[in-house]
Motif scaffolding. Structure first.
Motif, PDB file in Angstrom:
ATOM      1  N   THR A 112       3.059  -3.090  24.021  1.00 22.46           N
ATOM      2  CA  THR A 112       4.174  -2.225  23.626  1.00 22.46           C
ATOM      3  C   THR A 112       3.660  -1.005  22.865  1.00 22.46           C
ATOM      4  O   THR A 112       4.066   0.126  23.142  1.00 22.46           O
ATOM      5  CB  THR A 112       5.160  -3.013  22.737  1.00 22.46           C
TER       6      THR A 112
ATOM      7  N   LEU B  60       1.562  -9.067  23.790  1.00 20.36           N
ATOM      8  CA  LEU B  60       2.785  -8.355  24.174  1.00 20.36           C
ATOM      9  C   LEU B  60       3.034  -7.175  23.234  1.00 20.36           C
ATOM     10  O   LEU B  60       3.417  -6.084  23.659  1.00 20.36           O
ATOM     11  CB  LEU B  60       3.992  -9.300  24.141  1.00 20.36           C
TER      12      LEU B  60
ATOM     13  N   GLU C 176       2.002   1.398  25.195  1.00 23.36           N
ATOM     14  CA  GLU C 176       3.022   2.096  25.983  1.00 23.36           C
ATOM     15  C   GLU C 176       3.607   3.256  25.172  1.00 23.36           C
ATOM     16  O   GLU C 176       3.898   4.321  25.696  1.00 23.36           O
ATOM     17  CB  GLU C 176       4.116   1.087  26.348  1.00 23.36           C
TER      18      GLU C 176
ATOM     19  N   ILE D 117      10.948  -0.939  19.154  1.00 19.84           N
ATOM     20  CA  ILE D 117      10.563   0.401  19.596  1.00 19.84           C
ATOM     21  C   ILE D 117      11.215   1.440  18.693  1.00 19.84           C
ATOM     22  O   ILE D 117      10.576   2.378  18.233  1.00 19.84           O
ATOM     23  CB  ILE D 117      10.935   0.586  21.080  1.00 19.84           C
TER      24      ILE D 117
ATOM     25  N   ILE E 186       8.149  -4.946  28.684  1.00 23.59           N
ATOM     26  CA  ILE E 186       8.163  -4.190  27.429  1.00 23.59           C
ATOM     27  C   ILE E 186       9.496  -3.477  27.233  1.00 23.59           C
ATOM     28  O   ILE E 186      10.011  -2.857  28.156  1.00 23.59           O
ATOM     29  CB  ILE E 186       7.028  -3.157  27.423  1.00 23.59           C
ATOM     30  N   GLY E 187      10.030  -3.578  26.039  1.00 25.44           N
ATOM     31  CA  GLY E 187      11.268  -2.876  25.727  1.00 25.44           C
ATOM     32  C   GLY E 187      12.499  -3.538  26.315  1.00 25.44           C
ATOM     33  O   GLY E 187      13.606  -3.065  26.127  1.00 25.44           O
ATOM     34  N   ALA E 188      12.297  -4.646  27.038  1.00 20.71           N
ATOM     35  CA  ALA E 188      13.453  -5.318  27.634  1.00 20.71           C
ATOM     36  C   ALA E 188      14.086  -6.247  26.602  1.00 20.71           C
ATOM     37  O   ALA E 188      13.391  -6.894  25.834  1.00 20.71           O
ATOM     38  CB  ALA E 188      13.019  -6.109  28.857  1.00 20.71           C
ATOM     39  N   ASP E 189      15.395  -6.292  26.609  1.00 28.93           N
ATOM     40  CA  ASP E 189      16.096  -7.162  25.680  1.00 28.93           C
ATOM     41  C   ASP E 189      16.452  -8.464  26.352  1.00 28.93           C
ATOM     42  O   ASP E 189      16.849  -8.475  27.517  1.00 28.93           O
ATOM     43  CB  ASP E 189      17.391  -6.493  25.205  1.00 28.93           C
TER      44      ASP E 189
ATOM     45  N   THR F  66       9.364  -7.447  21.037  1.00 29.11           N
ATOM     46  CA  THR F  66       8.879  -6.253  21.730  1.00 29.11           C
ATOM     47  C   THR F  66      10.035  -5.497  22.370  1.00 29.11           C
ATOM     48  O   THR F  66       9.831  -4.674  23.244  1.00 29.11           O
ATOM     49  CB  THR F  66       7.872  -6.625  22.844  1.00 29.11           C
ATOM     50  N   SER F  67      11.256  -5.794  21.952  1.00 34.50           N
ATOM     51  CA  SER F  67      12.391  -5.166  22.625  1.00 34.50           C
ATOM     52  C   SER F  67      12.820  -3.884  21.912  1.00 34.50           C
ATOM     53  O   SER F  67      12.133  -3.393  21.028  1.00 34.50           O
ATOM     54  CB  SER F  67      13.536  -6.175  22.724  1.00 34.50           C
ATOM     55  N   CYS F  68      13.961  -3.336  22.317  1.00 28.42           N
ATOM     56  CA  CYS F  68      14.399  -2.016  21.837  1.00 28.42           C
ATOM     57  C   CYS F  68      14.384  -1.845  20.311  1.00 28.42           C
ATOM     58  O   CYS F  68      13.938  -0.802  19.830  1.00 28.42           O
ATOM     59  CB  CYS F  68      15.783  -1.685  22.359  1.00 28.42           C
ATOM     60  N   PRO F  69      14.853  -2.823  19.533  1.00 22.72           N
ATOM     61  CA  PRO F  69      14.850  -2.611  18.088  1.00 22.72           C
ATOM     62  C   PRO F  69      13.443  -2.322  17.529  1.00 22.72           C
ATOM     63  O   PRO F  69      13.279  -1.495  16.645  1.00 22.72           O
ATOM     64  CB  PRO F  69      15.395  -3.932  17.526  1.00 22.72           C
TER      65      PRO F  69
END
Lengths: 293, 112, 285
Positions: free
Chosen positions: C208, C204, C211, C179, A141-144, C174-177
């Motif tokens: 996220t 997924l 979380e 979030i 999660i949150g990984a690019d 599900t990556s930084c952008p």
């Protein structure tokens, strides 16, 4: 050994379903790699056994050793990402906000902060149902996704292809136009662009092709759901002609794409609806082109 | 003339590495004394981003006149190499180093 | 009331739901629609409002001052992104690789790397009756989408009355952008398809959101294709299905031409209103 990368720019064009069908046709002649790690779905159609799995690290994240911290606050002062905060009178790093720049560690007077490698997910080597190997990955999660992860997946696939003496490496490429897709394209012999005749499909096809052109890689294009908008399909064909991109086929909208998927099957294993012939034609054309390279 | 090759191995029979930024080795051939030297670039595997300019910088230190590679460098690396005055030839990604040199000498490679 | 529309996988209909929902609501009240899919902003292909203004967006990058530089090499040593390198007598900066951490600039012993603005994209505002549309776009080759999303969020916060509904079209994945695009909203609508790929990526996205501790619900688009797995999954996980939009060739054709759907297909509009009522109810609880 030839490396074929399938990309699309936009999501939802059917790229992964088409790549899986091509993988089925290539059978034992290819090693398969999934570099679309943000939405790594191809394995759902390939029955992988996840035989080998390893952690993957990419980038860094700061960590504070609480025992040795003197609470001077320098780290929080220099952090531009608001990643350091005070909770219960202690300084903490929020790993999601931290960009791993390492500035805090450099200014810490007591060397209490250090950068550690960031675990972003896992990568796997599997045996799959077509009697060959597949390299794939899963991000946390949150990984690019990163150029590094894509390069890793591709390298492993290449190594395997060499060891097993395979003719092709077939890669489900990354979306977008950033670093991961650059890494997907790097070293490729042929690119298959999958698009659809919609305003956004054409828009994204053009953006991603600009990148392909920079790398001087010969390209072919599949127009999926071509009958949804025949006018837009026509303008895609004109674009392909203008850019010297080989037209590998136009597939009409076909529910067999999702029907086969729900059974965990590739289109080639589903009852014939006409699409499978089209895909076979595309694959034959691709092989012909690869032979002339 | 010093000619640099992006390669997968350490000798003339090695395969070329079609990639620039993440190439495993550079082989440097010095035409004057016919010496072949090796530069190990495999540490680049640890770089999440910016492999191109980093590798270009390493190559700059090796001071070649010519670079022979596969696809050609990406934008950032190309800027560095241009600044360094390296002339780039591409299209040798599927050859051995020996074949790549030959192709270059016979004007078979495309200038980047 | 801030709502984000997101999805694990691309191409599930996120933009279709955002643009239609925002347009439909704007028939009876003022609404804000914000396209945060900054790498591929496609909402603007469906909303043709009057362009009001453009605001260029910048990030800070170091600029080399040759005169004061002592070529000590500290800058390339501190940069974790290979965004600044020393090449003989020259220092080169690669703006797209720079994360604007300021380390090279502030740690430079000769003060030879002042930070300057570099354009990374723009925010444009449009008006169509009661619909305020804000489009945010990153220039090709730029990689800092998270930063532009954060700037766009601040822009919306500073310039608009937040009492009206604000709908954010989030980037996929599900990556930084994602979030960044969802962390400040009150509720997230996850759009999926009832196919194995759709469900896999929905899981997924759900992980996220959990979380992040965000309240969320699911919209099933192209209902009728695929299988029941998504419904079984949501039931087991106690996730509310907010709406189901049937698979329809007519919808796909309208989409391909860049047209809105709710004003042509009444059933679609009904389901949109059901969706909105459920979201409002969720927010009340």
């Amino acid at each position: 050994m030839k490396e074929i990368v399938v990309i699309s720019g936009k999501g939802g064009t059917g790229k992964t379903s088409i790549t899986a069908a091509l993988a089925f046709l290539a059978g034992k002649d290819a090693v398969v790699a999934d570099c679309d790690v943000d939405a790594a779905d191809m394995h759902l159609l390939m029955q992988p056994d996840f035989a080998r799995s390893e952690d993957f690290y990419s980038g860094e994240v700061a960590e504070i050793l609480q025992d040795e911290c003197t609470q001077c606050g320098k780290c929080m002062e220099v952090c531009r990402f608001d990643a350091i905060s005070i909770i219960d009178e202690q300084y903490w790093v929020d790993p999601i906000s931290c960009e791993g720049c390492g500035y805090c560690a450099r200014v810490c007077p007591t060397e209490t902060i250090f950068n550690k490698d960031l675990n972003v997910g896992k990568w796997f080597i599997s045996s799959i149902k077509t009697g060959t190997k597949m390299v794939h990955a899963r991000l946390g999660i949150g990984a690019d996704n990163s150029g590094k992860l894509v390069a890793k997946v591709k390298n492993e696939a290449k190594q395997l292809a060499k060891e097993l003496d395979k003719e092709y490496i077939l890669i489900d490429g990354s979306p977008g136009i950033g670093c991961p897709v650059v890494s997907s394209l790097s070293g490729a012999d042929f690119v298959i662009l999958v698009t659809e005749p919609s305003v956004s499909g054409i828009h994204d096809l053009k953006r991603v092709y600009e990148l392909v052109k920079k790398f001087h890689i010969p390209a072919g294009c599949i127009i999926n759901k071509s009958d949804l908008n025949s006018q837009k399909s026509q303008s895609i064909l004109e674009y392909l002609k203008e850019k010297d991109i080989v037209h590998l086929g136009s597939y009409t909208y076909d529910e067999a794409f999702t029907k086969s998927m729900t059974q965990g099957l590739t289109l080639m294993e589903w009852e014939d609806t006409g699409s499978s012939d089209k895909i076979r034609e595309s694959w034959d054309k691709t092989k012909q082109i690869l032979n002339t390279l | 003339m010093k000619i640099a090759f992006t390669t997968k191995g350490k000798d003339w029979d090695s395969m070329m590495d079609p990639r620039f930024g993440r190439t495993e080795f550079f082989l440097i051939y010095n035409e004057e004394n016919e010496e072949l030297s090796i530069y190990d670039n495999r540490a680049i595997e640890n770089e999440a981003h910016g492999a191109g300019p980093k590798t270009a910088q390493e190559l700059f230190a090796l001071n070649p006149d010519i670079l022979i590679t596969g696809n050609g460098p990406g934008g950032n690396a190309a800027t560095v190499l241009e600044k360094a005055g390296v002339i780039i030839y591409i299209g040798a990604g599927q050859m051995t180093v020996k074949e790549a040199l030959e192709a270059y000498r016979n004007n078979k490679l495309e200038k980047f | 009331m801030k709502i984000a529309i997101a999805s694990g996988k691309g191409g599930t209909g996120k933009t279709t739901i955002s643009t239609n929902l925002a347009s439909c609501l704007s028939e009876s009240e003022p609404v804000i629609l914000v396209d945060l899919d900054v790498e591929e902003p496609n909402s603007g292909l469906f909303i043709r409002g009057k362009l009001l203004d453009e605001y260029l967006q910048y990030k800070m990058i170091p600029e080399w001052e040759k005169k004061t530089c002592t070529l000590c090499g500290e800058c390339q040593e501190v940069c974790n992104y290979n965004a600044i390198i020393q090449l003989g007598q020259t220092i080169m900066v690669f703006p797209e690789l720079c994360h604007s951490c300021f380390a090279c600039s502030e740690l430079c012993p000769a003060d030879a790397l002042p930070m300057v603005q570099k354009e990374i994209g723009w925010i444009r505002t449009y008006q169509l009756n009661q619909l305020n549309f804000i489009e945010s776009r990153l220039h090709i080759g730029e990689e800092q989408s998270t930063q532009l999303i954060a700037q766009t969020n601040s822009f919306v916060r500073d310039n608009y009355n937040q009492d009206m509904p604000v709908i954010f079209d989030a980037p996929p994945g599900t990556s930084c952008p994602v979030i960044e695009a969802t962390k400040h909203v009150d509720f997230v609508i996850l759009v999926t398809e009832p196919t194995p790929f759709g469900v896999h990526d929905l899981k997924l996205a759900v992980d996220t959101m959990r979380e992040l501790n965000k309240p969320f619900g699911v919209v099933v688009n192209r209902f009728g294709i695929g299988n029941n797995e998504v419904f079984e999954y949501c039931e087991n996980e106690k996730i509310q299905i907010l709406a189901k939009f049937p698979n329809s060739r007519e919808v796909a054709e309208l989409y391909s031409r860049g047209e809105l759907i709710y004003d042509k297909i009444p059933e679609f509009k009904n389901e949109l209103m059901n969706l909105w009522n459920k979201v409002k109810k969720e927010l009340h609880n």
